[in-house]
Design a protein around this motif. Sequence first.
Motif, PDB file in Angstrom:
ATOM      1  N   LYS A  35       0.898   9.405  -5.786  1.00 33.01           N
ATOM      2  CA  LYS A  35       1.153  10.823  -5.516  1.00 33.01           C
ATOM      3  C   LYS A  35       2.241  11.362  -6.436  1.00 33.01           C
ATOM      4  O   LYS A  35       2.232  12.534  -6.804  1.00 33.01           O
ATOM      5  CB  LYS A  35       1.522  11.014  -4.048  1.00 33.01           C
ATOM      6  CG  LYS A  35       0.311  10.798  -3.151  1.00 33.01           C
ATOM      7  CD  LYS A  35       0.533  11.306  -1.758  1.00 33.01           C
ATOM      8  CE  LYS A  35      -0.737  11.136  -0.936  1.00 33.01           C
ATOM      9  NZ  LYS A  35      -0.461  10.589   0.385  1.00 33.01           N
ATOM     10  N   GLY A  36       3.180  10.491  -6.799  1.00 36.52           N
ATOM     11  CA  GLY A  36       4.241  10.900  -7.718  1.00 36.52           C
ATOM     12  C   GLY A  36       3.665  11.262  -9.069  1.00 36.52           C
ATOM     13  O   GLY A  36       4.064  12.251  -9.692  1.00 36.52           O
ATOM     14  N   ARG A  90       7.423  10.620 -11.795  1.00 37.49           N
ATOM     15  CA  ARG A  90       7.209   9.196 -11.576  1.00 37.49           C
ATOM     16  C   ARG A  90       8.397   8.597 -10.832  1.00 37.49           C
ATOM     17  O   ARG A  90       9.438   9.226 -10.698  1.00 37.49           O
ATOM     18  CB  ARG A  90       7.006   8.501 -12.932  1.00 37.49           C
ATOM     19  CG  ARG A  90       5.652   8.835 -13.512  1.00 37.49           C
ATOM     20  CD  ARG A  90       5.590   8.642 -14.992  1.00 37.49           C
ATOM     21  NE  ARG A  90       5.622   7.242 -15.379  1.00 37.49           N
ATOM     22  CZ  ARG A  90       5.472   6.845 -16.650  1.00 37.49           C
ATOM     23  NH1 ARG A  90       5.297   7.740 -17.608  1.00 37.49           N
ATOM     24  NH2 ARG A  90       5.499   5.581 -16.948  1.00 37.49           N
ATOM     25  N   ALA A  91       8.208   7.371 -10.363  1.00 35.75           N
ATOM     26  CA  ALA A  91       9.216   6.758  -9.495  1.00 35.75           C
ATOM     27  C   ALA A  91      10.578   6.662 -10.171  1.00 35.75           C
ATOM     28  O   ALA A  91      11.611   6.668  -9.506  1.00 35.75           O
ATOM     29  CB  ALA A  91       8.748   5.380  -9.054  1.00 35.75           C
ATOM     30  N   ASP A 140       0.759   4.185  -2.838  1.00 33.59           N
ATOM     31  CA  ASP A 140       0.503   5.572  -2.477  1.00 33.59           C
ATOM     32  C   ASP A 140       1.606   6.475  -3.026  1.00 33.59           C
ATOM     33  O   ASP A 140       1.345   7.542  -3.564  1.00 33.59           O
ATOM     34  CB  ASP A 140       0.423   5.689  -0.946  1.00 33.59           C
ATOM     35  CG  ASP A 140       0.258   7.114  -0.491  1.00 33.59           C
ATOM     36  OD1 ASP A 140      -0.851   7.642  -0.639  1.00 33.59           O
ATOM     37  OD2 ASP A 140       1.242   7.706   0.004  1.00 33.59           O
ATOM     38  N   TYR A 141       2.849   5.999  -2.898  1.00 33.49           N
ATOM     39  CA  TYR A 141       3.991   6.791  -3.369  1.00 33.49           C
ATOM     40  C   TYR A 141       3.912   7.005  -4.881  1.00 33.49           C
ATOM     41  O   TYR A 141       4.114   8.118  -5.382  1.00 33.49           O
ATOM     42  CB  TYR A 141       5.299   6.092  -2.995  1.00 33.49           C
ATOM     43  CG  TYR A 141       6.527   6.863  -3.399  1.00 33.49           C
ATOM     44  CD1 TYR A 141       6.992   7.913  -2.613  1.00 33.49           C
ATOM     45  CD2 TYR A 141       7.213   6.567  -4.569  1.00 33.49           C
ATOM     46  CE1 TYR A 141       8.104   8.633  -2.980  1.00 33.49           C
ATOM     47  CE2 TYR A 141       8.325   7.284  -4.953  1.00 33.49           C
ATOM     48  CZ  TYR A 141       8.761   8.313  -4.154  1.00 33.49           C
ATOM     49  OH  TYR A 141       9.867   9.033  -4.534  1.00 33.49           O
ATOM     50  N   PRO A 176       0.816  -1.219   0.000  1.00 37.81           N
ATOM     51  CA  PRO A 176       0.000   0.000   0.000  1.00 37.81           C
ATOM     52  C   PRO A 176       0.849   1.268   0.000  1.00 37.81           C
ATOM     53  O   PRO A 176       0.499   2.253  -0.642  1.00 37.81           O
ATOM     54  CB  PRO A 176      -0.803  -0.104   1.301  1.00 37.81           C
ATOM     55  CG  PRO A 176      -0.782  -1.536   1.670  1.00 37.81           C
ATOM     56  CD  PRO A 176       0.478  -2.106   1.127  1.00 37.81           C
ATOM     57  N   ALA A 177       1.993   1.200   0.688  1.00 39.17           N
ATOM     58  CA  ALA A 177       2.850   2.387   0.746  1.00 39.17           C
ATOM     59  C   ALA A 177       3.451   2.700  -0.621  1.00 39.17           C
ATOM     60  O   ALA A 177       3.505   3.856  -1.038  1.00 39.17           O
ATOM     61  CB  ALA A 177       3.964   2.175   1.771  1.00 39.17           C
ATOM     62  N   GLU A 178       3.847   1.649  -1.347  1.00 36.19           N
ATOM     63  CA  GLU A 178       4.401   1.862  -2.691  1.00 36.19           C
ATOM     64  C   GLU A 178       3.345   2.449  -3.609  1.00 36.19           C
ATOM     65  O   GLU A 178       3.597   3.346  -4.396  1.00 36.19           O
ATOM     66  CB  GLU A 178       4.851   0.524  -3.287  1.00 36.19           C
ATOM     67  CG  GLU A 178       6.227   0.089  -2.908  1.00 36.19           C
ATOM     68  CD  GLU A 178       6.522  -1.270  -3.504  1.00 36.19           C
ATOM     69  OE1 GLU A 178       7.347  -1.338  -4.406  1.00 36.19           O
ATOM     70  OE2 GLU A 178       5.903  -2.264  -3.077  1.00 36.19           O
TER      71      GLU A 178
END
Lengths: 319, 319
Positions: A15-16, A22-23, A11-12, A7-9
């Motif tokens: 939002k990115g 982007r990541a 979300d990251y 879930p944290a990835e």
Amino acid sequence: MPGLISPAERDYILKGIECNIRADGRQRADYREVTLETGVISQTSGSARVRIAGGTDVLVSVKAEIGPVQVDPETGDGADKGQIVCSVECAPSASQQFEGRGADDLNNELTQMMTRFLSNSTSNPSVSSTASAGAGGINLSKLCIIPGQQCWILFVDALVLDYGGNLVDAVFMGARAAIYDTRIPKTEVQDLGDGQFEFEVLDDAEDTEFVEGRENMPICVTLNKIGARHIVDASPLEELCTEARLVVAVNRSGELCGQQKGHDGGIEPSLLLEMIQFGKTTGQTLIKQLDARLQEEADADLAKRQRGEPVHKLGFFAQ
Amino acid sequence: MSISFHSPAVRTTNDGVVRRRAVGHDMDLDDGLEGAAESAMKDPTLHVVTPGELITSDTAFMRGHGTYIEQEKVLSSVAGVVDRVNKLISVRPLHTRYTGEIGDVVVGRITEVAQKRWKVDLNARLDGILMLSSVNLPGGVQRRKQESDELQMRTFFMEGDLVVAEVQNFFADGAYSIHTRSLKYGKLRNGSFISVSPGLVQRSKSHFHSLSCGVDVILGLNGYIWVSAHVSQDLEEIDTEQVYSNKNKEDITPADRESIARIANCIRALAQNFVFINATIISFAYEASLQYPLKDMHKKEVMRDIAVEATTAVDNMRG
């Protein structure tokens, strides 16, 4: 890697994308670098290998074979047309997800998508009628040798060797490049009278012709809707965050040749129109650059041949 | 939108990147070694073999990892570099899975929640195992495990979650038992995940690094790397409840995201050019990358330049 994401990835990444970083540092509309080579398999009529930096690796081959024409029993259509038979297969070595029967659904989806987008004479008449451009672009009548009897069948086979996201675009880029590279031997038809025909395939390597209408073939732009935004050329982790996916097939003149929606999320009508428009313009730019690259390679090969030098393809030893 | 097409390039051995490899000894396997001359490698210390290739027919040698004996000949069972210690011949594979040691810091992804344990993907041959008894539960380090904890295991770690842990023990079948019984271990948030070849991550004193650009890096020895926004260590220690939270912190600025993406791309660049990865070289790579715009960093040439500059900088530092 199995298709899991935390879930944290998620979300990251979401939002990115929202703030257009982007990541991997790209912006929403940026593609990764594409490495392309045609003519990599000598046994085929045309072939191409497309790699997207970061993993995706697709090998596409086109083999022209002679076969009987296929006539639609209802409409009587197809007596004077050649055929295109598409197939996409994901190698189990490409990703853990593809092991065993894991790739079956994906293979089917991609094969059907390719068949629908590339061949004009689909069994589903609604597809070719909605796409005003005559979806596949390739002139199938030119592939017919003796009307009602023999024709060329183009077998377009794509093999996915490695998976790093954005398979669809890579497969279609590969298909376009492979068809671009394809040379079909010329044939000579003799009329024996009484409606009897005979033909001969000229086996001179110089007596070949390109697939007519190859420049009108569509390519695909996959748009992944993540949050309220959409991105192109998603990485595997981004694909896992995708709510809805829209594949837009576009030809050189920016005409829509087909579309397909994937995943279970919805797309708002206003966003859908925006995405299609975006897909069209992106696809057009993409085709332009792809063609420029293909032409460059073809010219380089031709120049070498004229100088009498052998043309070496790097194939699988390349970086 | 941006996209670039390239033709493939030949992989050269002398492309300027200093390869730090562990092969120190000279490979004077006398005349018993066949095939070494054929291998076109310019580096005479390097003997590259493919599966099934003859390494030596001299019976005096013993076979080590990555080799097998057939008709009294030592053959390679993997693609890699021949390594010799006295009379023992082994082959170090080019592409391998993680083989760990007790005390290694690893990053893993939860793949399954099972009876009193989580299965974790560690890029090893078998899934790692994280026992419920090897994690710190909220509400005190010394708390007794209760049945209720077993029932709510998913509230601690869920499928897909990324964790950083330490290898605690091996099971009889070779699977790793890992633990998170320290506040520096646990769930990962606020950043992005990269996977590189496990052989490239250098074993060092610490695998948790806070870089000067405000980015934290966790270099898992299994090749999984976590790059995240900096979180001050003290804050985490106060709040033990937060260890299992899925919420990213709110104040990740676009500048933070750019730095994270830049560091992640630097690590990818190093990995792609087969350079050992440690905190020092990442910092140098970051410095070198600053001259390039972030979105150009996925280009192969840029990646190579970054890797070359970083390796040269490290060499200069060491004199």
